[in-house]
Design a protein around this motif. Sequence first.
Motif, PDB file in Angstrom:
ATOM      1  N   THR A 193     -15.451   4.258   7.809  1.00  0.00           N
ATOM      2  CA  THR A 193     -14.628   3.580   6.812  1.00  0.00           C
ATOM      3  C   THR A 193     -14.412   2.120   7.157  1.00  0.00           C
ATOM      4  O   THR A 193     -14.326   1.750   8.329  1.00  0.00           O
ATOM      5  CB  THR A 193     -13.271   4.302   6.648  1.00  0.00           C
ATOM      6  OG1 THR A 193     -12.459   3.605   5.708  1.00  0.00           O
ATOM      7  CG2 THR A 193     -12.523   4.416   7.977  1.00  0.00           C
ATOM      8  N   ALA A 234     -11.728   0.745   5.991  1.00  0.00           N
ATOM      9  CA  ALA A 234     -10.269   0.614   5.874  1.00  0.00           C
ATOM     10  C   ALA A 234      -9.648   0.144   7.189  1.00  0.00           C
ATOM     11  O   ALA A 234     -10.135   0.462   8.281  1.00  0.00           O
ATOM     12  CB  ALA A 234      -9.656   1.942   5.452  1.00  0.00           C
ATOM     13  N   GLU A 242       1.292   5.141  -2.227  1.00  0.00           N
ATOM     14  CA  GLU A 242       0.897   6.242  -1.352  1.00  0.00           C
ATOM     15  C   GLU A 242       0.729   7.553  -2.118  1.00  0.00           C
ATOM     16  O   GLU A 242      -0.117   8.375  -1.779  1.00  0.00           O
ATOM     17  CB  GLU A 242       1.931   6.410  -0.238  1.00  0.00           C
ATOM     18  CG  GLU A 242       1.496   7.336   0.859  1.00  0.00           C
ATOM     19  CD  GLU A 242       2.476   7.363   2.021  1.00  0.00           C
ATOM     20  OE1 GLU A 242       2.204   8.114   2.964  1.00  0.00           O
ATOM     21  OE2 GLU A 242       3.494   6.656   1.988  1.00  0.00           O
ATOM     22  N   ARG A 299      -1.225  11.467   5.034  1.00  0.00           N
ATOM     23  CA  ARG A 299      -0.971  11.936   3.666  1.00  0.00           C
ATOM     24  C   ARG A 299      -1.844  13.141   3.308  1.00  0.00           C
ATOM     25  O   ARG A 299      -1.390  14.052   2.643  1.00  0.00           O
ATOM     26  CB  ARG A 299      -1.227  10.783   2.689  1.00  0.00           C
ATOM     27  CG  ARG A 299      -1.095  11.120   1.241  1.00  0.00           C
ATOM     28  CD  ARG A 299       0.328  11.156   0.794  1.00  0.00           C
ATOM     29  NE  ARG A 299       0.393  11.516  -0.604  1.00  0.00           N
ATOM     30  CZ  ARG A 299       1.459  11.967  -1.189  1.00  0.00           C
ATOM     31  NH1 ARG A 299       2.581  12.090  -0.520  1.00  0.00           N
ATOM     32  NH2 ARG A 299       1.447  12.280  -2.452  1.00  0.00           N
ATOM     33  N   THR A 300      -3.115  13.147   3.742  1.00  0.00           N
ATOM     34  CA  THR A 300      -4.056  14.190   3.328  1.00  0.00           C
ATOM     35  C   THR A 300      -4.246  15.310   4.350  1.00  0.00           C
ATOM     36  O   THR A 300      -4.628  16.416   3.979  1.00  0.00           O
ATOM     37  CB  THR A 300      -5.449  13.592   3.043  1.00  0.00           C
ATOM     38  OG1 THR A 300      -5.953  13.018   4.254  1.00  0.00           O
ATOM     39  CG2 THR A 300      -5.385  12.551   1.935  1.00  0.00           C
ATOM     40  N   LYS A 326      -3.557   7.325   5.273  1.00  0.00           N
ATOM     41  CA  LYS A 326      -4.336   8.281   4.477  1.00  0.00           C
ATOM     42  C   LYS A 326      -4.483   9.617   5.199  1.00  0.00           C
ATOM     43  O   LYS A 326      -4.390  10.678   4.578  1.00  0.00           O
ATOM     44  CB  LYS A 326      -5.710   7.698   4.143  1.00  0.00           C
ATOM     45  CG  LYS A 326      -5.651   6.587   3.117  1.00  0.00           C
ATOM     46  CD  LYS A 326      -7.041   6.059   2.800  1.00  0.00           C
ATOM     47  CE  LYS A 326      -6.994   5.052   1.665  1.00  0.00           C
ATOM     48  NZ  LYS A 326      -8.328   4.605   1.247  1.00  0.00           N
ATOM     49  N   ILE A 382      -2.766   8.578  -3.119  1.00  0.00           N
ATOM     50  CA  ILE A 382      -3.723   9.028  -2.103  1.00  0.00           C
ATOM     51  C   ILE A 382      -3.800  10.544  -2.171  1.00  0.00           C
ATOM     52  O   ILE A 382      -2.790  11.235  -1.991  1.00  0.00           O
ATOM     53  CB  ILE A 382      -3.289   8.585  -0.687  1.00  0.00           C
ATOM     54  CG1 ILE A 382      -3.263   7.058  -0.587  1.00  0.00           C
ATOM     55  CG2 ILE A 382      -4.214   9.181   0.371  1.00  0.00           C
ATOM     56  CD1 ILE A 382      -2.630   6.531   0.698  1.00  0.00           C
ATOM     57  N   GLN A 383      -4.975  11.050  -2.462  1.00  0.00           N
ATOM     58  CA  GLN A 383      -5.149  12.496  -2.543  1.00  0.00           C
ATOM     59  C   GLN A 383      -6.559  12.884  -2.130  1.00  0.00           C
ATOM     60  O   GLN A 383      -7.468  12.064  -2.128  1.00  0.00           O
ATOM     61  CB  GLN A 383      -4.844  12.986  -3.952  1.00  0.00           C
ATOM     62  CG  GLN A 383      -5.629  12.278  -5.042  1.00  0.00           C
ATOM     63  CD  GLN A 383      -5.140  12.650  -6.427  1.00  0.00           C
ATOM     64  OE1 GLN A 383      -4.990  13.823  -6.720  1.00  0.00           O
ATOM     65  NE2 GLN A 383      -4.896  11.663  -7.268  1.00  0.00           N
ATOM     66  N   LYS A 405       0.832  -1.199   0.000  1.00  0.00           N
ATOM     67  CA  LYS A 405       0.000   0.000   0.000  1.00  0.00           C
ATOM     68  C   LYS A 405       0.870   1.253   0.000  1.00  0.00           C
ATOM     69  O   LYS A 405       0.560   2.235  -0.667  1.00  0.00           O
ATOM     70  CB  LYS A 405      -0.930   0.034   1.217  1.00  0.00           C
ATOM     71  CG  LYS A 405      -2.019  -1.001   1.186  1.00  0.00           C
ATOM     72  CD  LYS A 405      -3.151  -0.553   0.306  1.00  0.00           C
ATOM     73  CE  LYS A 405      -4.365  -1.453   0.470  1.00  0.00           C
ATOM     74  NZ  LYS A 405      -5.433  -1.125  -0.435  1.00  0.00           N
ATOM     75  N   SER A 406       1.970   1.220   0.737  1.00  0.00           N
ATOM     76  CA  SER A 406       2.823   2.408   0.792  1.00  0.00           C
ATOM     77  C   SER A 406       3.483   2.679  -0.554  1.00  0.00           C
ATOM     78  O   SER A 406       3.857   3.815  -0.848  1.00  0.00           O
ATOM     79  CB  SER A 406       3.866   2.289   1.911  1.00  0.00           C
ATOM     80  OG  SER A 406       4.780   1.258   1.620  1.00  0.00           O
ATOM     81  N   LEU A 425      -4.089   1.667   7.474  1.00  0.00           N
ATOM     82  CA  LEU A 425      -4.315   2.366   6.209  1.00  0.00           C
ATOM     83  C   LEU A 425      -4.996   3.714   6.449  1.00  0.00           C
ATOM     84  O   LEU A 425      -4.673   4.705   5.801  1.00  0.00           O
ATOM     85  CB  LEU A 425      -5.151   1.499   5.264  1.00  0.00           C
ATOM     86  CG  LEU A 425      -5.319   2.019   3.837  1.00  0.00           C
ATOM     87  CD1 LEU A 425      -3.976   2.295   3.177  1.00  0.00           C
ATOM     88  CD2 LEU A 425      -6.120   1.032   3.012  1.00  0.00           C
ATOM     89  N   ILE A 426      -5.927   3.760   7.408  1.00  0.00           N
ATOM     90  CA  ILE A 426      -6.553   5.033   7.772  1.00  0.00           C
ATOM     91  C   ILE A 426      -5.471   6.013   8.215  1.00  0.00           C
ATOM     92  O   ILE A 426      -5.440   7.169   7.778  1.00  0.00           O
ATOM     93  CB  ILE A 426      -7.595   4.854   8.896  1.00  0.00           C
ATOM     94  CG1 ILE A 426      -8.751   3.979   8.436  1.00  0.00           C
ATOM     95  CG2 ILE A 426      -8.113   6.213   9.376  1.00  0.00           C
ATOM     96  CD1 ILE A 426      -9.685   3.562   9.571  1.00  0.00           C
TER      97      ILE A 426
END
Length: 182
Positions: free
Chosen positions: A77, A79, A50, A90-91, A87, A53-54, A46-47, A83-84
């Motif tokens: 979610t 997820a 990454e 990242r966001t 995300k 992820i947007q 998943k990374s 993973l949460i």
Amino acid sequence: GEQHGLDKESAKRKLVPRFKSKEGTLSWYCLDYWAHELDIDVLKLKSDVEDLIQIRPQALNFMTTLISMGKRLIMVTNAHPDLIAMKLERTGIGDYFNHIICAHDLGSAKEHIEFWSRLNEKVPYSVKNTILIDDNITVLRAARDYGITYLLSIAKPDSRAPIRDSEEFVSIKNFNDVLSGY
């Protein structure tokens, strides 16, 4: 090419039925389950994506508008918690939500009516005054069965895929559609 004696088509024949058998269950969304089942570091995979992820277009404006109106924002979610976390890091959108609820903590995936009942026990909400926006038709159906009135489908869940229109639910192309009354 071949890797460990298993070509791409053989791998698909072997794995797709296993994936399908878990669709709509918590196991389907569980990184730990697949890491154990497939003997690979799924979070590492998943990374590797990454950068994909947007934040959805207009999402920040949508959330700040709802907050300014005094609305409560809850992320629900399926997820996996790891993973949460990835995300959210990242966001940076975690601060916009009053609650972030993980299906794994409730013991039921959003595709099942039990999830919506357990969610209401954990974070009470009015089914008549709640808007649920989701990209999964099965999730929207379960929420409808539970009694949630306002259900919106996301027309383009994957920014790299074509628009998908749901005739069963009102479909939005972006969050400005919600603010402008669809």
